[in-house]
Design an enzyme around this catalytic site. Sequence first.
Site, PDB file in Angstrom:
ATOM      1  N   HIS A 488      78.315 -41.708  52.673  1.00 12.40           N
ATOM      2  CA  HIS A 488      78.654 -40.848  51.538  1.00 12.40           C
ATOM      3  C   HIS A 488      79.860 -41.400  50.784  1.00 12.40           C
ATOM      4  O   HIS A 488      79.823 -41.587  49.564  1.00 12.40           O
ATOM      5  CB  HIS A 488      78.948 -39.435  52.058  1.00 12.40           C
ATOM      6  CG  HIS A 488      79.345 -38.453  51.001  1.00 12.40           C
ATOM      7  ND1 HIS A 488      78.489 -37.488  50.529  1.00 12.40           N
ATOM      8  CD2 HIS A 488      80.517 -38.274  50.330  1.00 12.40           C
ATOM      9  CE1 HIS A 488      79.109 -36.771  49.596  1.00 12.40           C
ATOM     10  NE2 HIS A 488      80.351 -37.223  49.459  1.00 12.40           N
ATOM     11  N   GLU A 489      80.931 -41.682  51.509  1.00 11.08           N
ATOM     12  CA  GLU A 489      82.141 -42.195  50.855  1.00 11.08           C
ATOM     13  C   GLU A 489      81.906 -43.592  50.281  1.00 11.08           C
ATOM     14  O   GLU A 489      82.476 -43.960  49.247  1.00 11.08           O
ATOM     15  CB  GLU A 489      83.316 -42.192  51.830  1.00 11.08           C
ATOM     16  CG  GLU A 489      83.678 -40.816  52.382  1.00 11.08           C
ATOM     17  CD  GLU A 489      83.898 -39.763  51.305  1.00 11.08           C
ATOM     18  OE1 GLU A 489      84.289 -40.123  50.171  1.00 11.08           O
ATOM     19  OE2 GLU A 489      83.670 -38.575  51.582  1.00 11.08           O
ATOM     20  N   HIS A 492      80.523 -43.201  46.837  1.00  8.36           N
ATOM     21  CA  HIS A 492      81.584 -42.997  45.849  1.00  8.36           C
ATOM     22  C   HIS A 492      82.246 -44.333  45.505  1.00  8.36           C
ATOM     23  O   HIS A 492      82.522 -44.637  44.338  1.00  8.36           O
ATOM     24  CB  HIS A 492      82.646 -42.046  46.401  1.00  8.36           C
ATOM     25  CG  HIS A 492      82.290 -40.602  46.336  1.00  8.36           C
ATOM     26  ND1 HIS A 492      81.838 -39.997  45.189  1.00  8.36           N
ATOM     27  CD2 HIS A 492      82.343 -39.622  47.280  1.00  8.36           C
ATOM     28  CE1 HIS A 492      81.619 -38.709  45.432  1.00  8.36           C
ATOM     29  NE2 HIS A 492      81.918 -38.458  46.688  1.00  8.36           N
ATOM     30  N   HIS A 495      80.171 -46.516  43.267  1.00  8.66           N
ATOM     31  CA  HIS A 495      80.179 -45.965  41.905  1.00  8.66           C
ATOM     32  C   HIS A 495      81.416 -46.466  41.153  1.00  8.66           C
ATOM     33  O   HIS A 495      81.348 -46.776  39.958  1.00  8.66           O
ATOM     34  CB  HIS A 495      80.179 -44.438  41.995  1.00  8.66           C
ATOM     35  CG  HIS A 495      79.804 -43.748  40.727  1.00  8.66           C
ATOM     36  ND1 HIS A 495      79.872 -42.376  40.571  1.00  8.66           N
ATOM     37  CD2 HIS A 495      79.343 -44.216  39.535  1.00  8.66           C
ATOM     38  CE1 HIS A 495      79.480 -42.045  39.353  1.00  8.66           C
ATOM     39  NE2 HIS A 495      79.154 -43.137  38.709  1.00  8.66           N
TER      40      HIS A 495
END
Length: 696
Positions: A488-489, A492, A495
Amino acid sequence: MDVNAASPAVVSVTAPNPLLSTAPLPDFAAIQPGHIQPAISELLEEARQALAQVTAPDAPADYETLSRVLNVATERLGTAWGAVGHLNAVANTPALREAYNAVLPAVTEFYTGLGANEALYAKYKAIAGGQGLSAERRQLLKHAIRDFVLSGAELSGEAKERFAKIQERSAEIAQAFSEHVMDATDSWSLFATAQEMQGVPPDVQANARAAAEKDGREGFKLTLHFPVYMPVMQYAEDRSLRERLYRAYVTRASELAEKPEFDNSPLMQELLALRQEESLLLGFNNFAEASLVPKMATSPAQVMDFLRDLAARAKPYAQRDLDELRDFAKAALQMPALEAWDLAYVSEKLKEARYAFSDQEVRQYLTLPRVLEGLFRIVDRLFGVQLVPAQASVWHESVQFCELRRDGQLIGQVYLDLFARNGKRPGAWMDEVRSRWSRPDLAKSSSGSSSSSSTEQIPVAHLVCNFPQGADGKPALLTHDDVITLFHECGHGLHHLLTRVAELGVSGISGVEWDAVELPSQFMENFCWEWEVVQQLSGHVDTGASLPRELFDKMLAAKNFQAGLQTLRQIEFALFDMRLHAEPGSETRIQDLLNEVRAEVSVNPPPEFNRFQHSFSHIFAGGYAAGYYSYKWAEVLSADCWSAFEEEGVFNPDTGRRYLEEILSMGSVRDAMDNFKAFRGREPKIDALLRHQGMA
């Protein structure tokens, strides 16, 4: 600097201040508390002078000039202050905290004044009315003008002064809230006996025993840090031990905690009142309306309708989950009443009985080094970039640093700080160090054309988690949920790092609607459920063998175990947050409002003494105020994006390239909905989310 030292080291008057360095990366190891005030004061003064220069009556309404003067100065200030704030979050000491808090009001005052500066606002409007702007410039100017309004640029007189005071006090409260949660977590401990620790995983026991020995005590030292708390709640057979930990955890930083000096109650009340006052000054009815202006959602009513619709869909599944737990607890564990501190334990036992595996069994195959190695390979295969270990100045010996390369060319850098420790904020997050930017102060072209790649600043990120340390000389073992958190991190981070936009304000995650910013992070979670991926991530801690297919199939069968309960829990948090910020006067009835939300959406409300809101840092010390719904909102988008990979092939290069080009690398040059439609060819549907969670 030893950032864990109890007091600041003496700073030589002749030694260069690392916070004033123009090097590409902060020298974290050299930063001392004594550096903060002089450096930030100097950088603030430079930024004030730059602001005065670009807002002078004879200053041209020209973005290149404005950027070369003001953006360069504020970016330098932001990089230094970001380094200080990062250390405050991951290597907190009394001296560092004191130095940070001493400068916080001045920094807040500057940025509040910057955002509300009428002359600068006028320059931006004049620039936006010009011709020949690129798509990037048009979008950043549109965002900037909107943000000027939200920052009080159109206020005047007493209203403007009051708005500035609200910003300063709100920043102080958010910092104090975060400190209270950290201190309440760090200060609590319990020393358990071997009998009480029956059932707890061996590596957790080994670490707890070592912690007790370090304190000169016998037994096992238990804390409220998640890598300790959660395994005890899942596996400890001693029900009274689980209850003691649960009570301590859910009353942290509240009036019911052992140390009431960390009580966040008055801070929450004051902050909510200030947010309501701020929204009225800006012409909104409540803070939620103001918060939604830069988001995809258009009104608090739309958000609450979305949440309640999802709750209605999930509630039958959640009730079924709860009934199964209660029946199993009675029949198999002789528990006539299922208490809050039993839920994790009974859930784990039911999962073991139903699917014939446990999280502890899976952990033996998920060592952190192997998981990271597999993650790096997946990122390379998906996006054609390599994460390569490298050297940099860091704040703790366990921090890793990597370079991101494509075809051998450096395109980004990332710090990995993955282990829990005292002085480190709980949770997991990604944060920016620097953004991709074609720096105007380095441009060699005299024609006003875009600067060359040699002037482009590469993006840098922090990726922070709170995983357990390894024990008895073995590497850290992760649960499958830990692996999902890491992915998940990483989403980020990608991105931020893989953006092809080089204009500050619309590069990477900058300017992306808050309710869309979770799309790339939640998207990456899906890879943790692919057999081909899990094979690459796994290697038994003792034998090195990959996770067996039979065990993976059991995990897959259990994927949506209690999905109904988990969905309602997130909706409870999100609806509470939205109502809290949409209903004036909520600061006087925080607990009552939360109880109303629980009565509406929960099938198993927690005990009356539960004070989860007192450590709800997302909305009281983070960026999610009136925005926690973003997790569920973006989950609709991410699940729909993932369904394209399911349809076309998980590692289909064309699908991966299209996702990279239309969503991941676009920054905020287009609105998030336009990015989504460019990838999927249509507007989002909720079907994929419901199907993925077994609620279709």
